[in-house]
Design a protein around this motif. Structure first.
Motif, short mmCIF file in Angstrom:
data_model
loop_
_atom_site.label_atom_id
_atom_site.label_comp_id
_atom_site.label_asym_id
_atom_site.label_seq_id
_atom_site.Cartn_x
_atom_site.Cartn_y
_atom_site.Cartn_z
N GLY A 178 47.06 -13.56 -2.80
CA GLY A 178 47.96 -14.49 -3.46
C GLY A 178 47.29 -15.33 -4.53
O GLY A 178 47.80 -16.39 -4.91
N ILE A 179 46.16 -14.87 -5.01
CA ILE A 179 45.43 -15.55 -6.09
C ILE A 179 45.60 -14.71 -7.35
O ILE A 179 45.41 -13.49 -7.31
N PRO A 180 45.98 -15.33 -8.47
CA PRO A 180 46.16 -14.54 -9.70
C PRO A 180 44.89 -13.77 -10.08
O PRO A 180 43.78 -14.29 -9.98
N LEU A 181 45.11 -12.53 -10.51
CA LEU A 181 44.02 -11.68 -11.00
C LEU A 181 44.07 -11.67 -12.51
O LEU A 181 45.12 -11.43 -13.10
N LEU A 182 42.93 -11.92 -13.14
CA LEU A 182 42.85 -11.95 -14.59
C LEU A 182 41.81 -10.94 -15.07
O LEU A 182 40.74 -10.83 -14.46
N GLY A 183 42.13 -10.26 -16.15
CA GLY A 183 41.17 -9.37 -16.78
C GLY A 183 41.03 -9.76 -18.23
O GLY A 183 41.90 -10.41 -18.80
N ILE A 184 39.93 -9.35 -18.85
CA ILE A 184 39.67 -9.72 -20.24
C ILE A 184 39.99 -8.57 -21.19
O ILE A 184 40.69 -8.76 -22.17
N GLU A 185 39.49 -7.39 -20.90
CA GLU A 185 39.63 -6.24 -21.80
C GLU A 185 41.00 -5.59 -21.59
O GLU A 185 41.27 -5.03 -20.54
N PRO A 186 41.89 -5.68 -22.61
CA PRO A 186 43.25 -5.17 -22.44
C PRO A 186 43.33 -3.71 -22.02
O PRO A 186 44.15 -3.36 -21.18
N SER A 241 43.16 -21.53 -7.93
CA SER A 241 42.10 -20.52 -8.06
C SER A 241 42.59 -19.33 -8.86
O SER A 241 43.79 -19.05 -8.92
N VAL A 242 41.66 -18.63 -9.45
CA VAL A 242 41.92 -17.34 -10.10
C VAL A 242 40.76 -16.41 -9.80
O VAL A 242 39.64 -16.86 -9.53
N ILE A 243 41.05 -15.12 -9.84
CA ILE A 243 40.01 -14.10 -9.69
C ILE A 243 39.86 -13.42 -11.04
O ILE A 243 40.83 -12.88 -11.57
N LEU A 244 38.66 -13.46 -11.58
CA LEU A 244 38.37 -12.84 -12.87
C LEU A 244 37.75 -11.48 -12.62
O LEU A 244 36.72 -11.37 -11.95
N LEU A 245 38.42 -10.44 -13.12
CA LEU A 245 37.94 -9.07 -12.95
C LEU A 245 37.00 -8.72 -14.10
O LEU A 245 37.32 -8.95 -15.26
N GLN A 246 35.87 -8.14 -13.77
CA GLN A 246 34.92 -7.73 -14.78
C GLN A 246 35.25 -6.33 -15.29
O GLN A 246 35.85 -5.53 -14.57
N ASP A 247 34.83 -6.05 -16.51
CA ASP A 247 34.90 -4.70 -17.05
C ASP A 247 33.55 -4.42 -17.70
O ASP A 247 32.81 -5.34 -18.05
N ALA A 248 33.21 -3.15 -17.85
CA ALA A 248 31.90 -2.78 -18.35
C ALA A 248 31.65 -3.28 -19.77
O ALA A 248 30.54 -3.69 -20.11
N PHE A 249 32.67 -3.25 -20.59
CA PHE A 249 32.47 -3.57 -22.00
C PHE A 249 32.11 -5.03 -22.22
O PHE A 249 31.16 -5.34 -22.94
N THR A 250 32.84 -5.93 -21.60
CA THR A 250 32.50 -7.34 -21.77
C THR A 250 31.34 -7.75 -20.86
O THR A 250 30.46 -8.48 -21.28
N SER A 251 31.31 -7.26 -19.64
CA SER A 251 30.28 -7.70 -18.69
C SER A 251 28.87 -7.29 -19.11
O SER A 251 27.93 -8.05 -18.91
N PHE A 252 28.72 -6.11 -19.68
CA PHE A 252 27.38 -5.61 -19.96
C PHE A 252 26.99 -5.65 -21.43
O PHE A 252 25.80 -5.68 -21.75
N TYR A 253 27.96 -5.66 -22.33
CA TYR A 253 27.63 -5.68 -23.75
C TYR A 253 28.00 -7.00 -24.43
O TYR A 253 27.48 -7.33 -25.47
N GLU A 254 28.92 -7.74 -23.85
CA GLU A 254 29.37 -9.02 -24.40
C GLU A 254 29.53 -10.03 -23.27
O GLU A 254 30.58 -10.65 -23.11
N SER A 255 28.47 -10.20 -22.48
CA SER A 255 28.58 -11.04 -21.28
C SER A 255 28.99 -12.48 -21.59
O SER A 255 29.61 -13.14 -20.76
N GLN A 256 28.68 -12.94 -22.79
CA GLN A 256 29.05 -14.31 -23.14
C GLN A 256 30.57 -14.50 -23.12
O GLN A 256 31.05 -15.58 -22.82
N ILE A 257 31.32 -13.43 -23.40
CA ILE A 257 32.78 -13.52 -23.35
C ILE A 257 33.24 -13.80 -21.92
O ILE A 257 34.12 -14.63 -21.69
N VAL A 258 32.63 -13.13 -20.96
CA VAL A 258 32.97 -13.36 -19.55
C VAL A 258 32.61 -14.79 -19.17
O VAL A 258 33.42 -15.49 -18.54
N LEU A 259 31.43 -15.22 -19.57
CA LEU A 259 30.98 -16.57 -19.22
C LEU A 259 31.82 -17.64 -19.91
O LEU A 259 32.14 -18.66 -19.30
#
Length: 171
Positions: free
Chosen positions: A153-161, A83-101
């Motif tokens: 104990g599940i890796p946390l991943l983010g998209i926006e550096p 499993s992994v946990i994907l953390l959302q950020d405002a820039f990708t989640s609300f303006y580029e949601s396809q990147i999150v998906l």
């Protein structure tokens, strides 16, 4: 302070609100009059359009597992390892949601069960604009939350550096 600083400082919260009515928001903001007004009043150009397909809708279409902290704490070691946990950020989640998906889909194709954490403001724009007391309050709240996630104990991943680095460096 100029009112523009307050607007930019709270852009993550504003983006979250915009995601509840993206078609209306885009109708109001993505036209020549709005572009001209924003350029003159706020001195910003090329405002991004709000994604018409929200992350919520995309995850529902994919029948993604619901993010539930209690349920995550009961996963077996094998389930956690896959499993992994994907953390959302405002820039990708609300303006580029396809990147999150797309990230969600990619991680699923790699064999992971992906849990997308609910959006929470990072405070990065507040930090950039010097609203340090407000940023510190958000950072403390988020640090507590991120520590809870890390304890799973599940890796946390983010998209926006820049947001991931905010969590690591500014927090």
């Amino acid at each position: 302070r100029h009112w523009r600083d307050y607007l930019i400082g709270d852009i993550e919260t504003i983006a979250s609100w915009q995601s509840h009515a993206p078609v209306l928001v885009n109708f109001l903001t993505q036209n020549p009059l709005a572009h001209w007004s924003v350029a003159k009043l706020v001195r910003m150009v090329d405002l991004p359009a709000t994604s018409p397909l929200t992350v919520r809708q995309g995850l529902k279409q994919r029948q993604a597992p619901v993010f539930n902290l209690e349920k995550l704490s009961t996963l077996s070691d094998l389930e956690r390892a896959n499993s992994v946990i994907l953390l959302q950020d405002a820039f990708t989640s609300f303006y580029e949601s396809q990147i999150v998906l797309d990230t969600y889909d990619f991680l699923c194709q790699l064999g992971y069960t992906v849990y997308v954490s609910p959006f929470f403001p990072s405070g990065k724009p507040l930090h950039v604009k010097g609203f340090l007391k407000k940023f510190q309050a958000i950072a403390q709240k988020n640090t507590n939350y991120l520590n809870q996630l890390a304890e799973l104990g599940i890796p946390l991943l983010g998209i926006e550096p820049s947001i991931v680095l905010t969590y690591r460096d500014e927090y």
